[in-house]
Design a protein around this motif. Structure first.
Motif, short mmCIF file in Angstrom:
data_model
loop_
_atom_site.label_atom_id
_atom_site.label_comp_id
_atom_site.label_asym_id
_atom_site.label_seq_id
_atom_site.Cartn_x
_atom_site.Cartn_y
_atom_site.Cartn_z
N PHE A 65 0.83 -1.21 0.00
CA PHE A 65 0.00 0.00 0.00
C PHE A 65 0.86 1.26 0.00
O PHE A 65 0.42 2.30 -0.45
N LEU A 101 -10.98 -9.28 1.89
CA LEU A 101 -10.08 -8.88 2.96
C LEU A 101 -9.52 -10.07 3.72
O LEU A 101 -8.75 -9.91 4.65
N ALA A 105 -3.69 -8.97 3.29
CA ALA A 105 -4.66 -7.94 2.86
C ALA A 105 -4.39 -6.61 3.56
O ALA A 105 -4.74 -5.55 3.05
N THR A 106 -3.75 -6.64 4.72
CA THR A 106 -3.48 -5.37 5.41
C THR A 106 -2.36 -4.58 4.75
O THR A 106 -2.27 -3.38 4.93
N LEU A 152 -1.14 -5.32 1.27
CA LEU A 152 -1.10 -5.36 -0.19
C LEU A 152 -2.41 -4.88 -0.80
O LEU A 152 -3.48 -5.03 -0.22
N ILE A 153 -2.28 -4.34 -1.98
CA ILE A 153 -3.39 -3.80 -2.77
C ILE A 153 -3.56 -4.71 -3.98
O ILE A 153 -2.57 -5.21 -4.50
#
Lengths: 458, 458
Positions: A216, A310, A315-316, A318-319
């Motif tokens: 991110f 999610l 998921a926290t 990476l996009i």
């Protein structure tokens, strides 16, 4: 005043109630989960036997690509109209026995309910059609119409072959109208008569923006596929619920004054619907007849879901570099899914989303119905004879049901009704049909035979 | 010309290479997965023993809320600047042994690599700091700076307690600057010097439109939560990658001419970055210095994922009545996450999305760095002494790293570098550090001690 033949038939249904209930239990006790071919074969044989033994029909168990199709025919007399009744004998899996209050294929009777997988979907409906014919034979020695039955065994699979079967047996199945018996009453206590179906273009839209999911902390530079997809999706429909694909509404037919008048008489209750769905208002704030009109005459689009979600690893941090959504375009007559697909492609391209890939998941052309349908009118008058609350749906929000395209294939009109109770739990544990609904269903179908034999004479 | 003390130290690193490699293997062979408290305790004791025995530091294993923290100190002389070196001894789980070419805690040496969990993250970095101090003691009998080490055991957990620990031991940890040794070189062959961190406001946005998932054939009337969320998300950023939340850019500081000049010298290669990410261009079409500027000075927002997805039961027939997305606002100095949160709420309300719920998942204020940082300059000059390719990142795209907020808590500057090789596979099977990177890392840190002891004198 002399009783009509129908009155005698309706009395017979009451007199033979226990027998007719036992017959339903008999067919329910023959398991017929679509995937179990041996069970389905046995169920087909049982249905054919019931057609032959109790009603005196000619019946055949005909091969199809998977489970066989049962075709039954009464004597065909040229002076009588011919009705093709369709339905299915296969059921969905009952799931674990422990989810049921009685074993799913025991067909136990409890507090006036007959409980078991298939009680409503389809065996209560299937038996209603067969027992209606039997009641006519028993009460009057004859049927008022030429009857044909086509009962298939692959309704609950994703890949039915009934279209193929119909094409291969056009002569055998030739009729004046197709009546599908399936489903049942709605939560407002009505069993509407569907005379057409909505259409659908369902697509998967996919945005691919790269080959690696960026951290991110890199998204000042590296595109985010989720955002790209969101931008594309947001162009499809505006906040006023208007689909923005250019030309989307080109072929949409407005409700006629006669259809609007029909709708004004529908037993529709805004408040109970709002309560059921747990919403403060319908989209656009529609109420009453306008809500019904939207439901039946207004195409729209909706999003079934979006991925990735999610719960994927990291998921926290990476996009997504790829994202997809299932979008359904709900179509009404005379919209064409192929035309809409071309317009969707053009729309995405024009809005700078030439990179968004479209995969077609389903395309089904809407089929219009007519309130003047002889079968629809017969169903309506039949309902009146037996106290069933119903109404005509020339345009329908129901989608792609088989009666319609079977009728289309055979070049005749069609209709769908169902006789099971509103709280029937079809496809869920503790599926059931309540005895009065079952018996009333038999009467409604029997009365419809009578009324259809007079079609065009009123 | 007489050799400088540093030259002797660098020679010592070469002379003692095998011993220093063995010391790294020793600490790698002590497993220290964050969740295994006994292993972590043992690793903390080992690190303390290495500080005391080989470098002659005072070392203590101090309790924290979970795994202990090792604090070591050299003699503290008032005439020398004090450097606090931070890092961690805990590692992430190695996963199944069969994913590894050699057992994850065997620290085998193969083809010049030392392979094992923690080789790069953190033990190669940790050992580089310790061995740099040892080389100074062995070569010069003394250190050029006052050293403190704070090596924690909860870096790889989601709920570290290091802030608490720092607050509780401010006197013990007092220093002129904080140096975090972690991570390593980037794929362009540089180990940049991070002097500040980006900030973040991460939120979950949720749309709830009803209490039941509507059938897709009802979406002319019943709202679709996925569409509602999509509409809200699409308002957050436009196709030009400009965040549309009103006031979002109010406090953003432009890069100074000096910072732009710094960036112009960065070894940045558009083509290799594009190839790495598998993308045809960076967002907005930025290239070169403008791409670097975006990465370091431009805030943005991105979507991590959206739910519900397509693998839920009945996804083909049902539409969501609730949908959620994780959105990250990447912040740069002087943006404030609380201010951005208030502006986001206002933005959603103003666009008619008062019903969209916001839950804060993370808020971290960006911390600016300065190119004039004495530690940064010392790291840069130290790198020059040992042939390490590096550059200063006053603004950083890295996020929330500990050196920064430790420095902030202690009221001093901080910096982050890493010594491991680019292809180090941190957190993955077959993590490794290549011997030349390890030895060069020791030299770089040792040279930095020397340069920092002269800070302000150049």
């Amino acid at each position: 005043m002399r009783a009509t033949p129908l009155e005698a038939v309706l009395h017979t249904v009451d007199d033979r109630a226990e027998l007719f209930i036992a017959d339903l239990q008999r067919v329910m006790r023959q398991p017929s989960v679509t995937e179990n071919e041996a069970d389905c074969e046995a169920c087909a044989e049982l249905v054919a036997a019931m057609m032959m033994g109790e009603i005196g029909l000619d019946a055949e168990v005909l091969p199809s690509r998977h489970n066989p199709v049962v075709v039954g025919r009464s004597a065909q007399r040229p002076e009588r109209p011919t009705l093709l009744i369709t339905g299915h004998y296969d059921v969905v899996s009952p799931g674990p026995d422990e989810d049921w209050i009685s074993p799913p294929f025991a067909a136990e009777r409890r507090d006036g309910d007959i409980i078991g997988r298939g009680a409503a979907d389809p065996k209560g409906n299937l038996a209603a059609g067969l027992k209606a014919a039997q009641a006519w034979i028993e009460a009057a020695g004859d049927l008022p119409v030429n009857l044909k039955f086509m009962i298939e065994g692959d309704d609950e699979s994703e890949t039915g072959h009934l279209g193929e079967f119909v094409d291969a047996h056009r002569e055998l199945l030739r009729a004046d109208a197709v009546l599908l018996l399936d489903a049942g009453f709605t939560r407002d206590g009505n069993s509407p008569i569907h005379l057409g179906t909505a259409g659908s273009l369902a697509v998967e839209l996919q945005a691919r923006t790269g080959t690696k999911e960026p951290y991110f902390i890199w998204t000042q530079l590296i595109p985010d596929a989720a955002f790209r997809l969101v931008w594309a999706l947001a162009t499809l429909k505006d906040a006023d619920e208007r689909v923005c694909v250019e030309g989307f509404y080109d072929n949409v037919q407005a409700a006629t004054p006669a259809e609007l008048a029909l709708m004004a008489e529908y037993p529709w209750h805004d408040e109970s619907e709002l309560e059921f769905w747990g919403i403060p208002q319908f989209v656009t704030g529609a109420r009453g007849v306008e809500a019904i009109r939207r439901l039946l005459y207004e195409p729209t689009c909706s999003i079934h879901g979006i991925e990735p979600g999610l719960d994927r690893p990291n998921a926290t941090s990476l996009i997504p570099c790829a994202a997809r959504a299932w979008v359904n375009f709900h179509l009404v007559p005379e919209q064409d899914p192929d035309d809409i697909l071309a317009k969707l492609r053009h729309h995405l391209d024009r809005h700078g989303f030439g990179d968004i890939e479209i995969e077609v998941l389903r395309r089904f052309k809407p089929i219009p119905g007519s309130a003047d349908s002889p079968l629809g009118q017969a169903l309506l008058r039949g309902a009146g004879q037996v106290g069933v609350s119903t109404y005509l749906l020339p345009h329908s929000f129901e989608f792609g049901d088989k009666w319609c395209w079977i009728g289309q294939r055979l070049g005749v009109e069609g209709a769908l009704i169902g006789v099971a109770d509103p709280d029937r739990r079809a496809h869920f544990p503790n599926e059931h049909i309540t005895v009065p609904y079952y018996l009333n269903g038999i009467k409604w179908v029997a009365a419809t035979f009578w009324e259809y034999s007079h079609a065009g004479q009123t």
